[in-house]
Write an enzyme that holds these catalytic residues in place. Structure first.
Site, PDB file in Angstrom:
ATOM      1  N   CYS A  37       0.830  -1.209   0.000  1.00  0.00           N
ATOM      2  CA  CYS A  37       0.000   0.000   0.000  1.00  0.00           C
ATOM      3  C   CYS A  37       0.868   1.265   0.000  1.00  0.00           C
ATOM      4  CB  CYS A  37      -0.978  -0.067   1.165  1.00  0.00           C
ATOM      5  SG  CYS A  37      -2.385   0.998   0.938  1.00  0.00           S
ATOM      6  N   HIS A  54      -3.399  -5.163   1.832  1.00  0.00           N
ATOM      7  CA  HIS A  54      -2.681  -5.403   3.091  1.00  0.00           C
ATOM      8  C   HIS A  54      -2.729  -6.873   3.490  1.00  0.00           C
ATOM      9  CE1 HIS A  54      -2.130  -1.214   4.605  1.00  0.00           C
ATOM     10  NE2 HIS A  54      -3.125  -0.975   3.771  1.00  0.00           N
ATOM     11  N   GLU A  95      -0.930  -8.385   5.486  1.00  0.00           N
ATOM     12  CA  GLU A  95      -0.589  -8.551   6.917  1.00  0.00           C
ATOM     13  C   GLU A  95      -1.831  -8.480   7.807  1.00  0.00           C
ATOM     14  OE1 GLU A  95      -0.212  -5.889   5.164  1.00  0.00           O
ATOM     15  OE2 GLU A  95      -0.582  -4.086   6.363  1.00  0.00           O
TER      16      GLU A  95
HETATM   17  N1  GLN Z   1      -3.557   6.386   1.073  1.00  0.00           N
HETATM   18  C1  GLN Z   1      -2.250   6.123   1.626  1.00  0.00           C
HETATM   19  C2  GLN Z   1      -1.176   6.941   0.889  1.00  0.00           C
HETATM   20  O1  GLN Z   1      -1.454   7.560  -0.100  1.00  0.00           O
HETATM   21  C3  GLN Z   1      -1.920   4.656   1.598  1.00  0.00           C
HETATM   22  C4  GLN Z   1      -2.899   3.891   2.464  1.00  0.00           C
HETATM   23  C5  GLN Z   1      -2.364   2.657   3.089  1.00  0.00           C
HETATM   24  O2  GLN Z   1      -1.167   2.404   3.156  1.00  0.00           O
HETATM   25  N2  GLN Z   1      -3.265   1.893   3.643  1.00  0.00           N
HETATM   26  O3  GLN Z   1      -0.067   6.931   1.314  1.00  0.00           O
END
Ligand code: GLN
Length: 192
Positions: A79, A169, A171
């Site tokens: 992410c 995610h 995890e």
């Molecule tokens: N929206 C976050 C970003 O732009 C990422 C979100 C996440 O890691 N769950 O950094």
């Protein structure tokens, strides 16, 4: 196997738990000195990419982490971690480690669909749980990037040599497929 988990912000404890379940060791990376201890791989967790990128810079960790990746250390970004690795982010002027030939789109699912759960096949194999939280997706991949998973026609997991990214995610779910895949990358790199 020892995996360094960037622990400045975000979902690092959950990554450690998954690594322990698979019998790997995890060390928390909170400052530049922490990067000097022995490690075989790196995890960049989810969180907020702008905050994490700034902390990496302020703590003088950005260059040493980039060097480790460029010298071939396996890295897994989830992410926000994906955004740290992306060479291009189409809706952000910032670039962070920028080591992987992907163009990411930030907060790409819009307000209503900011967070959702689905199940999809990973790497042509098992169907696995995928939890998305204000996630990016991968809009474009460069040469040498293997697409590992797609959701509704959008690329959500990919690999380029020693770099693995997921927009979701893994995890946060009990399934350990992705962490096991990453640990296999790490053990392949140790044996290479
Ligand atoms: N929206 C976050 C970003 O732009 C990422 C979100 C996440 O890691 N769950 O950094």
């Amino acid at each position: 196997m020892i995996i360094g988990v960037l622990s400045l912000q975000g979902a690092f404890a959950e990554h450690e738990a998954r690594l322990h379940e698979l019998g790997a060791e995890a060390v928390q990376l909170r400052c530049a000195e922490d990067l000097q201890q022995p490690m075989d791989g790196l995890i960049l967790p989810g969180g907020e990419s702008t905050t994490m990128g700034k902390l990496l810079q302020d703590l003088n960790m950005l260059e040493p982490v980039r060097e480790k990746i460029q010298s071939g250390m396996p890295v897994f970004g989830t992410c926000a971690g994906l955004l740290l690795l992306a060479e291009e982010i189409e809706n952000d002027t910032r670039r962070h480690l920028a080591t992987m030939s992907i163009t990411a789109s930030r907060n790409a699912y819009g307000r209503q669909l900011g967070s959702f759960y689905t199940e999809q096949r990973f790497a042509g194999g098992k169907t696995i749980p995928m939890t998305f939280i204000r996630a990016p997706y991968i809009r474009d991949v460069g040469e040498g990037v293997e697409i590992l998973a797609e959701v509704d026609g959008k690329v959500v997991a990919a690999r380029q040599d020693n770099q693995l990214v997921t927009a979701f995610h893994p995890e946060l779910n009990a399934d350990t497929t992705i962490h096991a895949y990453f640990l296999q990358m790490v053990s392949d790199s140790i044996c290479a």
